[in-house]
Design an enzyme around this catalytic site. Structure first.
Site, PDB file in Angstrom:
ATOM      1  NE  ARG A  38      19.285  22.934 105.032  1.00 35.74           N
ATOM      2  CZ  ARG A  38      18.428  22.071 104.541  1.00 35.74           C
ATOM      3  NH1 ARG A  38      17.473  21.614 105.755  1.00 35.74           N
ATOM      4  NH2 ARG A  38      17.899  22.091 103.405  1.00 35.74           N
ATOM      5  CE  LYS A 199       6.707  11.898  88.546  1.00 32.87           C
ATOM      6  NZ  LYS A 199       5.388  11.885  89.411  1.00 32.87           N
ATOM      7  N   GLY A 355      18.963  20.287  95.943  1.00 33.80           N
ATOM      8  CA  GLY A 355      18.109  19.113  95.961  1.00 33.80           C
ATOM      9  C   GLY A 355      19.152  17.420  95.418  1.00 33.80           C
ATOM     10  N   GLY A 378      13.666  24.247  96.376  1.00 35.09           N
ATOM     11  CA  GLY A 378      12.043  24.658  96.141  1.00 35.09           C
ATOM     12  C   GLY A 378      12.685  26.088  95.913  1.00 35.09           C
TER      13      GLY A 378
HETATM   14  P1  AMP Z   1      14.155  15.167  91.012  1.00 35.47           P
HETATM   15  O1  AMP Z   1      13.872  15.336  92.164  1.00 35.47           O
HETATM   16  O2  AMP Z   1      13.259  15.305  89.758  1.00 35.47           O
HETATM   17  O3  AMP Z   1      15.094  16.106  90.285  1.00 35.47           O
HETATM   18  O4  AMP Z   1      14.480  13.715  90.491  1.00 35.47           O
HETATM   19  C1  AMP Z   1      15.530  13.359  91.323  1.00 35.47           C
HETATM   20  C2  AMP Z   1      15.362  11.861  90.744  1.00 35.47           C
HETATM   21  O5  AMP Z   1      15.016  11.445  89.384  1.00 35.47           O
HETATM   22  C3  AMP Z   1      16.525  10.864  91.925  1.00 35.47           C
HETATM   23  O6  AMP Z   1      15.972  10.099  92.547  1.00 35.47           O
HETATM   24  C4  AMP Z   1      16.728   9.787  90.576  1.00 35.47           C
HETATM   25  O7  AMP Z   1      16.307   7.773  90.826  1.00 35.47           O
HETATM   26  C5  AMP Z   1      15.308  10.047  89.238  1.00 35.47           C
HETATM   27  N1  AMP Z   1      15.757   9.705  88.467  1.00 35.47           N
HETATM   28  C6  AMP Z   1      16.817  10.044  87.280  1.00 35.47           C
HETATM   29  N2  AMP Z   1      17.134   9.841  86.795  1.00 35.47           N
HETATM   30  C7  AMP Z   1      15.812   8.120  86.084  1.00 35.47           C
HETATM   31  C8  AMP Z   1      15.122   7.629  85.158  1.00 35.47           C
HETATM   32  N3  AMP Z   1      16.145   7.244  84.462  1.00 35.47           N
HETATM   33  N4  AMP Z   1      14.663   6.606  86.020  1.00 35.47           N
HETATM   34  C9  AMP Z   1      13.801   6.673  86.756  1.00 35.47           C
HETATM   35  N5  AMP Z   1      14.229   7.580  87.464  1.00 35.47           N
HETATM   36  C10 AMP Z   1      14.807   8.538  87.002  1.00 35.47           C
END
Ligand code: AMP
Length: 398
Positions: A38, A199, A355, A378
């Site tokens: 950064r 999610k 992220g 974000g």
């Molecule tokens: P996000 O911050 O929403 O982009 O989520 C990232 C996280 O999603 C990472 O820590 C991954 O380990 C998790 N992730 C991705 N695929 C899966 C899955 N099939 N089951 C559980 N966690 C997941």
């Protein structure tokens, strides 16, 4: 959305420029910087201003101080690293406003740099307190924002100061606006968006804003299982947001109405528990058996997604295709990173949202092959959601 940049500021020589940078670097328990990306990212803007003979006053936050000054979150180590990178001294005072700062600014000569203390030591910063913003602004003649990662927050140092000083985008901010803006305004086609991660709830606004704009939306990772449930496909113990199933259904219907393609995985690497060393197997279309959970996309899915990625001229990627932190379940995410890198070499524009997708691309050793890696997590999501980012909106229009 076009904003004026530091190149539009007339006569920088001898002028005091307040620059909001993102020096929110990781520190170890001895306050040593473990990754200076950064700081390096802000160098083009700082060097440009110094070359023009400006007096540069840098302001940043670091971490999340709870109440007032915290010795563990001081910017002193950053001042040291910045000084090494610039090859010149960087003045540092343990405060952001007040008489000592004013005296230091008064002595600052053209081509010199001052780094203010962690601005979040003042609770007024995050409250966007007008009196505090005015005091910060009073230190300078003009304001530059180069901290895209905090542009989605209306804080005193990101938004409040522009009520008293004209604001311009730094080079890093300009690059973010250019590449993220291009996704929403005039993407070269086909435009493929790849969304993954845990999610649906965290990405639904991105899906809503992108679906009408893309040609193909690829959905992988944990969020895909809510879509499978919407299609009445069994998902075993996979991550599902029950309350988002109707939303997933609606999205699938909307894609048909808009004549867009949504691609979901056609096979899965499943595990008998959420563990790095869990037993695993590959299952195909029929669904995931009871007692197993989806942890990664399978090999046929990689091939299928690959066909769309290879044809793409614009790619946006946010969110891993599986639990990539566990090596055993990182193959899908790494394969997608390789496919995106190859498409980029072939002329596609690839934009990686902040992220975990950035961490995945770095884990694959392919960060240098992408067109643009956003520095904001974000902030880049909110930008792609089509929201107005207060730290950008307040800058001078072109
Ligand atoms: P996000 O911050 O929403 O982009 O989520 C990232 C996280 O999603 C990472 O820590 C991954 O380990 C998790 N992730 C991705 N695929 C899966 C899955 N099939 N089951 C559980 N966690 C997941």
């Amino acid at each position: 959305m076009a904003k004026q940049t530091i190149e539009d500021i007339k006569d920088l020589s001898g002028r005091k420029v307040l620059v909001r940078v993102d020096f929110n670097v990781p520190l170890d328990d001895k306050q040593q910087i473990t990754d200076d990306t950064r700081i390096r990212a802000a160098l083009p803007t700082i060097k440009y201003l110094l070359d023009k003979g400006s007096k540069v006053i840098l302001v940043s936050h670091l971490g999340r101080p709870k109440s007032g000054p915290d010795d563990k979150l001081r910017l002193l180590p950053v001042a040291g690293r910045l000084s090494e990178l610039l090859g010149k001294p960087v003045a540092y005072v343990k405060d952001s406003i007040g008489p000592e700062i004013e005296a230091t600014v008064a002595k600052l000569k053209a081509g010199e740099v001052l780094l203010l203390e962690n601005v979040r030591f003042y609770k007024e910063e995050e409250k966007n307190d007008p009196a505090f913003a005015k005091k910060l602004a009073s230190l300078a003649d003009v304001y530059v924002n180069d901290a895209f990662g905090t542009a989605h927050r209306a804080h005193a140092s990101t938004e409040g100061v522009t009520r008293y000083l004209k604001g311009y985008a730094g080079f890093l901010m300009e690059k973010e606006i250019k590449f993220l803006g291009q996704l929403l305004e005039n993407p070269a086609r086909p435009f493929v968006a790849i969304l993954g991660g845990a999610k649906v709830s965290g990405k639904i606004d991105v899906i809503k804003n992108l679906l009408p704009r893309v040609d193909t939306l690829i959905i992988g990772g944990g969020m895909s299982y809510t879509f499978f449930r919407a299609r009445k496909v069994s998902v075993g113990n996979s991550l599902v947001e029950e309350d988002r199933i109707p939303l997933a259904k609606e999205t699938l219907k909307q894609a048909i109405d808009l004549d867009k393609t949504i691609m979901l995985p056609i096979d899965h690497v499943v595990a008998d528990k959420f563990d790095a060393n869990a037993n695993s197997q590959i299952v195909t279309r029929a669904g995931i058996p009871d007692g197993w959970q989806g942890m990664d996309i399978g090999p046929e899915t990689i091939t299928k997604f690959g066909h769309a990625i290879k044809k793409a001229k614009t790619i946006f990627w946010n969110g891993p295709m599986g639990v990539f932190e566990f090596d055993k379940f990182s193959k899908g995410t790494i394969a997608i990173a390789k496919l995106v890198a190859e498409a980029t070499e072939g002329g596609a524009v690839s934009v990686i949202g902040g992220g975990d997708s950035v961490a995945a691309v770095e884990k694959a050793g392919l960060a240098g092959k992408m067109t643009h890696i956003s520095t904001g997590g974000g902030a880049s999501l909110e930008f792609v959601e089509g929201k107005v980012l207060p730290g950008i909106a307040c800058l001078q229009d072109k």
